[in-house]
Design a protein around this motif. Structure first.
Motif, mmCIF file in Angstrom:
data_model
loop_
_atom_site.group_PDB
_atom_site.id
_atom_site.type_symbol
_atom_site.label_atom_id
_atom_site.label_comp_id
_atom_site.label_asym_id
_atom_site.label_seq_id
_atom_site.Cartn_x
_atom_site.Cartn_y
_atom_site.Cartn_z
ATOM 1 N N VAL A 150 -9.883 0.116 -7.187
ATOM 2 C CA VAL A 150 -8.868 -0.904 -6.944
ATOM 3 C C VAL A 150 -8.083 -1.120 -8.232
ATOM 4 O O VAL A 150 -8.662 -1.358 -9.289
ATOM 5 C CB VAL A 150 -9.520 -2.237 -6.502
ATOM 6 C CG1 VAL A 150 -8.469 -3.309 -6.290
ATOM 7 C CG2 VAL A 150 -10.360 -2.038 -5.250
ATOM 8 N N GLU A 151 -6.752 -1.040 -8.115
ATOM 9 C CA GLU A 151 -5.895 -1.298 -9.270
ATOM 10 C C GLU A 151 -4.653 -2.029 -8.780
ATOM 11 O O GLU A 151 -4.022 -1.602 -7.820
ATOM 12 C CB GLU A 151 -5.489 0.016 -9.941
ATOM 13 C CG GLU A 151 -4.534 -0.172 -11.099
ATOM 14 C CD GLU A 151 -4.096 1.142 -11.724
ATOM 15 O OE1 GLU A 151 -3.668 1.111 -12.883
ATOM 16 O OE2 GLU A 151 -4.164 2.183 -11.051
ATOM 17 N N PHE A 152 -4.343 -3.156 -9.395
ATOM 18 C CA PHE A 152 -3.067 -3.792 -9.137
ATOM 19 C C PHE A 152 -2.522 -4.379 -10.428
ATOM 20 O O PHE A 152 -3.260 -4.642 -11.369
ATOM 21 C CB PHE A 152 -3.101 -4.793 -7.978
ATOM 22 C CG PHE A 152 -4.278 -5.713 -7.914
ATOM 23 C CD1 PHE A 152 -5.376 -5.404 -7.137
ATOM 24 C CD2 PHE A 152 -4.275 -6.910 -8.602
ATOM 25 C CE1 PHE A 152 -6.451 -6.264 -7.047
ATOM 26 C CE2 PHE A 152 -5.337 -7.782 -8.511
ATOM 27 C CZ PHE A 152 -6.427 -7.450 -7.738
ATOM 28 N N PRO A 153 -1.190 -4.543 -10.472
ATOM 29 C CA PRO A 153 -0.530 -4.819 -11.742
ATOM 30 C C PRO A 153 -0.725 -6.231 -12.276
ATOM 31 O O PRO A 153 -0.911 -7.186 -11.525
ATOM 32 C CB PRO A 153 0.953 -4.570 -11.432
ATOM 33 C CG PRO A 153 1.077 -4.757 -9.967
ATOM 34 C CD PRO A 153 -0.254 -4.362 -9.379
ATOM 35 N N SER A 154 -0.643 -6.319 -13.569
ATOM 36 C CA SER A 154 -0.647 -7.605 -14.252
ATOM 37 C C SER A 154 0.458 -8.471 -13.671
ATOM 38 O O SER A 154 1.536 -7.991 -13.354
ATOM 39 C CB SER A 154 -0.399 -7.363 -15.744
ATOM 40 O OG SER A 154 -0.342 -8.566 -16.450
ATOM 41 N N GLY A 155 0.155 -9.750 -13.492
ATOM 42 C CA GLY A 155 1.163 -10.674 -12.988
ATOM 43 C C GLY A 155 1.131 -10.920 -11.497
ATOM 44 O O GLY A 155 1.775 -11.834 -11.008
ATOM 45 N N ILE A 156 0.356 -10.107 -10.746
ATOM 46 C CA ILE A 156 0.272 -10.335 -9.304
ATOM 47 C C ILE A 156 -0.765 -11.426 -9.038
ATOM 48 O O ILE A 156 -1.821 -11.455 -9.658
ATOM 49 C CB ILE A 156 -0.077 -9.045 -8.524
ATOM 50 C CG1 ILE A 156 0.109 -9.261 -7.021
ATOM 51 C CG2 ILE A 156 -1.474 -8.564 -8.844
ATOM 52 C CD1 ILE A 156 0.010 -7.983 -6.197
#
Length: 151
Positions: A67-73
């Motif tokens: 699982v990877e999602f961007p900084s700020g989400i």
């Protein structure tokens, strides 16, 4: 996983185990210091993130999932009915990681990481700053208001 770690300089890794409801993970928040990167080793749980319409999207993560999602989400996490997950947390570089988080209620357009996320992924429109959701005179979702309906 090792190739990814080398290509993206994820030198730091640790293991986190969650074996029940943990409010600190379930309160909607964001991380300003880097992307959220997890590899599920064992167990299952839910990662919830906001889509472009500010609605929740739920990902059911299982052993072997990356699982990877961007900084700020804005996101949250909870175990499922199995009440157990073991995951590897990855962080870039070899220094001490910054796992600090900011709750959604504290952001209000003044977080660099959130602003960069909004510009890159939400076309510059931050739903947290949109006041039309609370406007009682805004009838764009009113099913009885057909003045723009071609039928």
């Amino acid at each position: 996983l090792q190739v990814f770690r080398e290509e993206h300089d994820y030198q730091y890794a640790d293991i986190v185990v969650v074996s029940g409801y943990a409010e600190k993970f379930y309160i909607e928040h964001l991380h300003a210091a880097g992307d959220e990167v997890r590899y599920v080793i064992d167990g299952t749980g839910y990662f919830d993130i906001r889509d472009v319409h500010d609605e929740w999207v739920r990902m059911h993560a299982r052993a072997g999932d990356f699982v990877e999602f961007p900084s700020g989400i804005e996101h949250r996490f909870a175990v499922d009915d199995n009440l157990y997950i073991q995951a590897m947390r990855l962080y870039p570089g070899d220094g001490e990681p910054d796992w600090s988080s900011v709750s959604r209620s504290e952001v209000h357009g003044n977080n660099t990481s959130r602003n960069e996320y909004v510009d890159k992924y939400l076309c510059g429109v931050d739903p947290d700053l949109e006041d039309h959701h609370d406007d009682p005179d805004d009838h764009h979702d009113d099913p009885d208001d057909h003045h723009d309906d071609p039928d």
